[in-house]
Design a protein around this motif. Structure first.
Motif, mmCIF file in Angstrom:
data_model
loop_
_atom_site.group_PDB
_atom_site.id
_atom_site.type_symbol
_atom_site.label_atom_id
_atom_site.label_comp_id
_atom_site.label_asym_id
_atom_site.label_seq_id
_atom_site.Cartn_x
_atom_site.Cartn_y
_atom_site.Cartn_z
ATOM 1 N N HIS A 92 0.866 -1.180 0.000
ATOM 2 C CA HIS A 92 0.000 0.000 0.000
ATOM 3 C C HIS A 92 0.906 1.235 0.000
ATOM 4 O O HIS A 92 1.473 1.607 1.020
ATOM 5 C CB HIS A 92 -0.894 -0.026 1.230
ATOM 6 C CG HIS A 92 -1.947 1.014 1.230
ATOM 7 N ND1 HIS A 92 -3.119 0.860 1.908
ATOM 8 C CD2 HIS A 92 -2.028 2.229 0.647
ATOM 9 C CE1 HIS A 92 -3.872 1.929 1.748
ATOM 10 N NE2 HIS A 92 -3.206 2.786 0.981
ATOM 11 N N PHE A 108 -4.616 6.591 3.223
ATOM 12 C CA PHE A 108 -4.490 5.217 3.716
ATOM 13 C C PHE A 108 -5.855 4.657 4.102
ATOM 14 O O PHE A 108 -6.237 3.563 3.693
ATOM 15 C CB PHE A 108 -3.521 5.187 4.907
ATOM 16 C CG PHE A 108 -3.418 3.861 5.586
ATOM 17 C CD1 PHE A 108 -2.733 2.804 5.001
ATOM 18 C CD2 PHE A 108 -3.997 3.660 6.829
ATOM 19 C CE1 PHE A 108 -2.642 1.575 5.641
ATOM 20 C CE2 PHE A 108 -3.911 2.434 7.475
ATOM 21 C CZ PHE A 108 -3.224 1.389 6.871
ATOM 22 N N ASP A 109 -6.601 5.438 4.879
ATOM 23 C CA ASP A 109 -7.925 4.989 5.322
ATOM 24 C C ASP A 109 -8.912 4.867 4.158
ATOM 25 O O ASP A 109 -9.724 3.941 4.121
ATOM 26 C CB ASP A 109 -8.484 5.935 6.387
ATOM 27 C CG ASP A 109 -7.764 5.800 7.716
ATOM 28 O OD1 ASP A 109 -7.139 4.747 7.967
ATOM 29 O OD2 ASP A 109 -7.814 6.765 8.515
ATOM 30 N N ASN A 112 -8.186 1.625 2.168
ATOM 31 C CA ASN A 112 -8.610 0.452 2.935
ATOM 32 C C ASN A 112 -10.125 0.336 3.003
ATOM 33 O O ASN A 112 -10.669 -0.763 2.959
ATOM 34 C CB ASN A 112 -7.986 0.462 4.328
ATOM 35 C CG ASN A 112 -6.549 0.006 4.298
ATOM 36 O OD1 ASN A 112 -6.180 -0.859 3.507
ATOM 37 N ND2 ASN A 112 -5.725 0.582 5.138
ATOM 38 N N LEU A 115 -11.209 -1.142 -0.316
ATOM 39 C CA LEU A 115 -10.935 -2.588 -0.351
ATOM 40 C C LEU A 115 -12.015 -3.350 0.423
ATOM 41 O O LEU A 115 -12.522 -4.371 -0.047
ATOM 42 C CB LEU A 115 -9.560 -2.900 0.237
ATOM 43 C CG LEU A 115 -8.338 -2.416 -0.531
ATOM 44 C CD1 LEU A 115 -7.063 -2.700 0.266
ATOM 45 C CD2 LEU A 115 -8.257 -3.059 -1.907
ATOM 46 N N GLU A 116 -12.357 -2.849 1.600
ATOM 47 C CA GLU A 116 -13.373 -3.486 2.447
ATOM 48 C C GLU A 116 -14.729 -3.494 1.762
ATOM 49 O O GLU A 116 -15.444 -4.500 1.781
ATOM 50 C CB GLU A 116 -13.464 -2.743 3.788
ATOM 51 C CG GLU A 116 -14.589 -3.208 4.694
ATOM 52 C CD GLU A 116 -14.357 -4.580 5.289
ATOM 53 O OE1 GLU A 116 -15.356 -5.320 5.446
ATOM 54 O OE2 GLU A 116 -13.210 -4.921 5.589
ATOM 55 N N ALA A 123 -9.907 -7.091 2.004
ATOM 56 C CA ALA A 123 -9.508 -6.173 3.070
ATOM 57 C C ALA A 123 -8.654 -6.861 4.127
ATOM 58 O O ALA A 123 -7.930 -6.199 4.866
ATOM 59 C CB ALA A 123 -10.738 -5.553 3.716
ATOM 60 N N THR A 124 -8.718 -8.191 4.197
ATOM 61 C CA THR A 124 -7.906 -8.925 5.170
ATOM 62 C C THR A 124 -6.588 -9.415 4.580
ATOM 63 O O THR A 124 -5.803 -10.041 5.285
ATOM 64 C CB THR A 124 -8.676 -10.141 5.724
ATOM 65 O OG1 THR A 124 -8.919 -11.065 4.659
ATOM 66 C CG2 THR A 124 -9.989 -9.723 6.370
ATOM 67 N N GLN A 127 -0.790 -6.819 4.206
ATOM 68 C CA GLN A 127 -0.489 -5.514 3.634
ATOM 69 C C GLN A 127 0.750 -4.916 4.302
ATOM 70 O O GLN A 127 0.866 -4.938 5.517
ATOM 71 C CB GLN A 127 -1.714 -4.617 3.866
ATOM 72 C CG GLN A 127 -1.689 -3.305 3.193
ATOM 73 C CD GLN A 127 -2.983 -2.522 3.432
ATOM 74 O OE1 GLN A 127 -2.927 -1.431 3.957
ATOM 75 N NE2 GLN A 127 -4.136 -3.064 3.068
ATOM 76 N N VAL A 129 2.725 -1.261 4.328
ATOM 77 C CA VAL A 129 2.526 0.138 3.945
ATOM 78 C C VAL A 129 3.885 0.746 3.600
ATOM 79 O O VAL A 129 4.854 0.604 4.338
ATOM 80 C CB VAL A 129 1.835 0.932 5.061
ATOM 81 C CG1 VAL A 129 1.619 2.376 4.646
ATOM 82 C CG2 VAL A 129 0.508 0.268 5.420
ATOM 83 N N VAL A 154 -3.637 -0.365 13.024
ATOM 84 C CA VAL A 154 -4.363 -1.407 12.293
ATOM 85 C C VAL A 154 -3.527 -2.675 12.116
ATOM 86 O O VAL A 154 -3.977 -3.618 11.480
ATOM 87 C CB VAL A 154 -4.875 -0.905 10.925
ATOM 88 C CG1 VAL A 154 -5.874 0.222 11.106
ATOM 89 C CG2 VAL A 154 -3.759 -0.503 10.012
ATOM 90 N N CYS A 156 -0.316 -3.135 10.725
ATOM 91 C CA CYS A 156 0.525 -3.297 9.533
ATOM 92 C C CYS A 156 1.935 -2.784 9.813
ATOM 93 O O CYS A 156 2.167 -2.068 10.779
ATOM 94 C CB CYS A 156 -0.060 -2.520 8.351
ATOM 95 S SG CYS A 156 -1.636 -3.135 7.768
#
Length: 189
Positions: A92, A108-109, A112, A115-116, A123-124, A127, A129, A154, A156
């Motif tokens: 990411h 970033f948020d 994500n 993706l979710e 989303a799982t 990842q 960053v 989160v 990562c």
């Protein structure tokens, strides 16, 4: 009858437009994607083989930039997101310098969340960053500290690099290669 071709890669470089995904791919592989200073330079995924020594290596895919609403199809979102499904690990990429006036934590948020919304399974996906453009960061900016705090929150890992100067790219590829050794292949339905 509808046939859909999805590319297969070990690693998918995801992020907002113009964060340096194509630049990173050009630095870590022999791929030569088009690189320019405007959004949506990349309109289809580019693949590159990353050599990590010996017979080991992996395939990385530069996924075109995602935007808010991509899960709903905005900015060709579905066309881009379907390629991410066939990767084992997501890199990411975030513009840590905020060079276009965007906030790296919000970016970033946002990615994500897309993706979710597109696929809870996606989303799982593991990842890593990548805080890119660290070479052009304002020394008084707190972007990197805020991004690091959010990423750790989160669960990562965060790696600082500069695709422009290649600082940190070699270490990042070593980490990616090690991580791929522990990941199972993507389930194909």
């Amino acid at each position: 009858l509808v046939l859909e071709l999805k590319m297969l890669a070990d690693v998918g470089l995801i992020g907002m437009p113009s964060v340096g995904k194509s630049s990173i791919l050009s630095r870590i592989s022999s791929a030569r994607p088009k690189i320019a200073a405007y959004h949506f330079t990349t309109l289809s995924p580019n693949l590159g083989v990353v050599r990590t020594g010996g017979e080991r290596g992996f395939v990385a895919a530069d996924i075109p930039g995602l935007i808010e609403g991509a899960a709903d199809g905005a900015g060709l979102g579905h066309a881009f997101l379907r390629h991410v499904e066939r990767t084992r690990l997501l890199l990411h990429v975030v513009d840590a310098a905020g060079s276009e006036g965007r906030d790296p934590v919000e970016d970033f948020d946002t990615i994500n969340a897309e993706l979710e919304q597109y696929s809870p399974e996606l989303a799982t996906r593991p990842q890593i960053v990548v805080a890119n453009k660290t070479d052009i960061m304002d020394p008084d900016s707190d972007n990197l500290e805020r991004l690091r705090a959010r990423v750790e929150e989160v669960g990562c890992e965060l790696y600082e690099i500069s695709a422009g100067t290649t600082v940190g790219t070699r270490n990042l590829m070593r980490v990616v290669a090690e991580k791929l050794k522990t990941l199972p292949p993507v389930t194909i339905y």
